[in-house]
Design a protein around this motif. Structure first.
Motif, PDB file in Angstrom:
ATOM      1  N   ALA A 193       0.794  -1.233  -0.044  1.00  0.00           N
ATOM      2  CA  ALA A 193       0.014  -0.201  -0.063  1.00  0.00           C
ATOM      3  C   ALA A 193       0.889   1.307  -0.196  1.00  0.00           C
ATOM      4  CB  ALA A 193      -0.814  -0.056   1.245  1.00  0.00           C
ATOM      5  N   ASP A 194       0.183   2.281  -0.736  1.00  0.00           N
ATOM      6  CA  ASP A 194       0.845   3.572  -0.362  1.00  0.00           C
ATOM      7  C   ASP A 194       0.726   4.254   1.143  1.00  0.00           C
ATOM      8  OD1 ASP A 194       1.410   6.619  -0.640  1.00  0.00           O
ATOM      9  OD2 ASP A 194       0.928   6.431  -2.808  1.00  0.00           O
ATOM     10  N   HIS A 195       1.941   4.727   1.305  1.00  0.00           N
ATOM     11  CA  HIS A 195       1.763   5.352   2.728  1.00  0.00           C
ATOM     12  C   HIS A 195       2.532   6.737   2.891  1.00  0.00           C
ATOM     13  CE1 HIS A 195       0.907   1.348   4.927  1.00  0.00           C
ATOM     14  NE2 HIS A 195       1.894   0.982   4.050  1.00  0.00           N
ATOM     15  N   CYS A 196       2.271   7.475   1.817  1.00  0.00           N
ATOM     16  CA  CYS A 196       2.647   8.666   1.790  1.00  0.00           C
ATOM     17  C   CYS A 196       1.688   9.769   2.609  1.00  0.00           C
ATOM     18  CB  CYS A 196       2.978   9.547   0.333  1.00  0.00           C
ATOM     19  SG  CYS A 196       4.369   8.736  -0.316  1.00  0.00           S
ATOM     20  N   GLY A 197       0.213   9.335   2.432  1.00  0.00           N
ATOM     21  CA  GLY A 197      -0.684  10.028   3.279  1.00  0.00           C
ATOM     22  C   GLY A 197      -0.896  11.238   2.621  1.00  0.00           C
ATOM     23  N   SER A 198      -1.211  12.208   3.431  1.00  0.00           N
ATOM     24  CA  SER A 198      -1.043  13.730   3.030  1.00  0.00           C
ATOM     25  C   SER A 198      -0.031  14.674   3.103  1.00  0.00           C
ATOM     26  CB  SER A 198      -2.164  14.420   4.115  1.00  0.00           C
ATOM     27  OG  SER A 198      -1.628  14.374   5.319  1.00  0.00           O
ATOM     28  N   CYS A 199       1.200  13.604   3.378  1.00  0.00           N
ATOM     29  CA  CYS A 199       2.425  14.529   3.286  1.00  0.00           C
ATOM     30  C   CYS A 199       2.776  15.098   2.028  1.00  0.00           C
ATOM     31  CB  CYS A 199       3.579  13.581   3.880  1.00  0.00           C
ATOM     32  SG  CYS A 199       5.164  14.343   3.702  1.00  0.00           S
ATOM     33  N   THR A 200       3.258  16.324   1.923  1.00  0.00           N
ATOM     34  CA  THR A 200       3.545  16.849   0.494  1.00  0.00           C
ATOM     35  C   THR A 200       5.220  17.720   0.940  1.00  0.00           C
ATOM     36  OG1 THR A 200       2.646  19.078   1.314  1.00  0.00           O
ATOM     37  CG2 THR A 200       1.382  17.339  -0.358  1.00  0.00           C
ATOM     38  N   LYS A 201       5.928  17.004   1.698  1.00  0.00           N
ATOM     39  CA  LYS A 201       7.210  17.727   2.015  1.00  0.00           C
ATOM     40  C   LYS A 201       8.010  17.534   0.780  1.00  0.00           C
ATOM     41  CE  LYS A 201       7.544  16.962   6.877  1.00  0.00           C
ATOM     42  NZ  LYS A 201       8.190  16.601   8.120  1.00  0.00           N
TER      43      LYS A 201
END
Length: 310
Positions: free
Chosen positions: A183-191
């Protein structure tokens, strides 16, 4: 245990013994999801001067056109995260993957050993080894084989090890047990998106290659456009900004691959050393490094372009 599963486990165990961080397997088939994305990326001109990206699209999307009778893609990743980084913060910066020996040679040697193991232990198996040197979509195959997910910076990410690793493949005519994507675990992070000084990450998982600092300092053969003058942040060969800010890379551990050990002189070079670098020093320090791709003149041009922004 089926022979498919048995062989798959044997190959993975040997890959790790050879020093690869991880190994995964996927079915050699047409990359249906990636096809329209690649077409759109090329249509937008995001490849810049990398015209070779426009060649052999059929092979890029289907490994069976590269290797006759291909049934499986064995993907491997190799950690290159250094124990030490450059000591002078105001010196021109080199991407961490280029600190030691050129990864193309390191991975190819290990893949050759893995191939020999397969042919010795399993039998007559045909295939080819690849690492960023042929029309193969490395990240797509690594993602399909469960080695990680594509981060918003478009690089492969793993929860346990971050993204400081390189990808290689064996495309084989051997039927093996497929792995499952994670699964993708970047979530809402945009760093990574927020940190890119040239705004090359135009959308999550979409990079305008023609604006990327790595492209500007390695692939671009012309003079870097003056419009990027104040956006390079000291990078003379490649760039690690999007990886350095990624929270998952707090789990990165120093590589155990001896070939990736940096030349000690390179780590000690200060701003003046870089500005005054001679061709002899370049040849000595980067004798085996991927930095040789830029050649002395190219690296010197990049360093001169940075003045006085670092």
């Amino acid at each position: 245990m089926t022979s498919k599963l048995k062989y798959s486990e044997m190959i993975k165990a040997e890959a790790k013994r050879l020093g690869f961080l991880d190994c995964g397997i996927s079915k050699a088939t047409f990359l249906e999801e990636e096809a329209p994305r690649l077409e759109e990326w090329l249509k937008r001109g995001y490849q810049g001067e990398m015209k070779w990206m426009e060649n052999h699209i059929d092979k890029r999307l289907d490994p069976r056109k590269l290797v006759d009778g291909a049934k499986s893609v064995v993907s491997v990743i190799l950690n290159y995260y250094p124990e030490e980084t450059q000591k002078h913060p105001d010196a021109p910066k080199i991407a961490k993957y280029a600190y030691g020996e050129d990864y193309h040679f390191v991975i190819k040697r290990k893949l050759k050993e893995l191939t020999e193991f397969i042919q010795t232990e399993i039998g007559e198996v045909s295939g080819r080894a690849f690492t960023d040197s042929a029309p193969v979509m490395d990240r797509a195959w690594a993602e399909r084989s469960g080695l990680g997910w594509t981060g918003k910076h478009s690089l492969l990410l793993s929860k346990g090890t971050g993204s400081f690793y390189l990808i290689g493949e064996l495309i084989l005519d051997l039927d093996l047990e497929d792995d499952t994507p994670v699964a993708d675990h970047c979530g809402s992070c945009t760093k990574c998106i927020d940190a890119c000084p040239t705004n090359a990450i135009v959308a999550p998982k979409l990079v305008d290659g023609s604006k990327c600092i790595s492209y500007l300092t390695i692939e671009l053969k012309d003079q870097i456009s003056p419009s990027f003058k104040d956006q390079m942040e000291g990078w003379a060969f490649g760039c690690d900004i999007c990886q350095d800010v990624c929270p998952w890379n707090r789990f990165s551990k120093p590589t155990k691959v001896e070939e990736f050990s940096p030349h000690p002189e390179m780590l000690d070079m200060n701003k003046q050393d870089w500005q005054e670098i001679t061709e002899d020093v370049f040849r000595k320090v980067f004798k085996k490094s991927a930095v040789k791709r830029a050649k002395y003149a190219g690296l010197k041009q990049n360093i001169d372009f940075l003045k006085p922004t670092y």
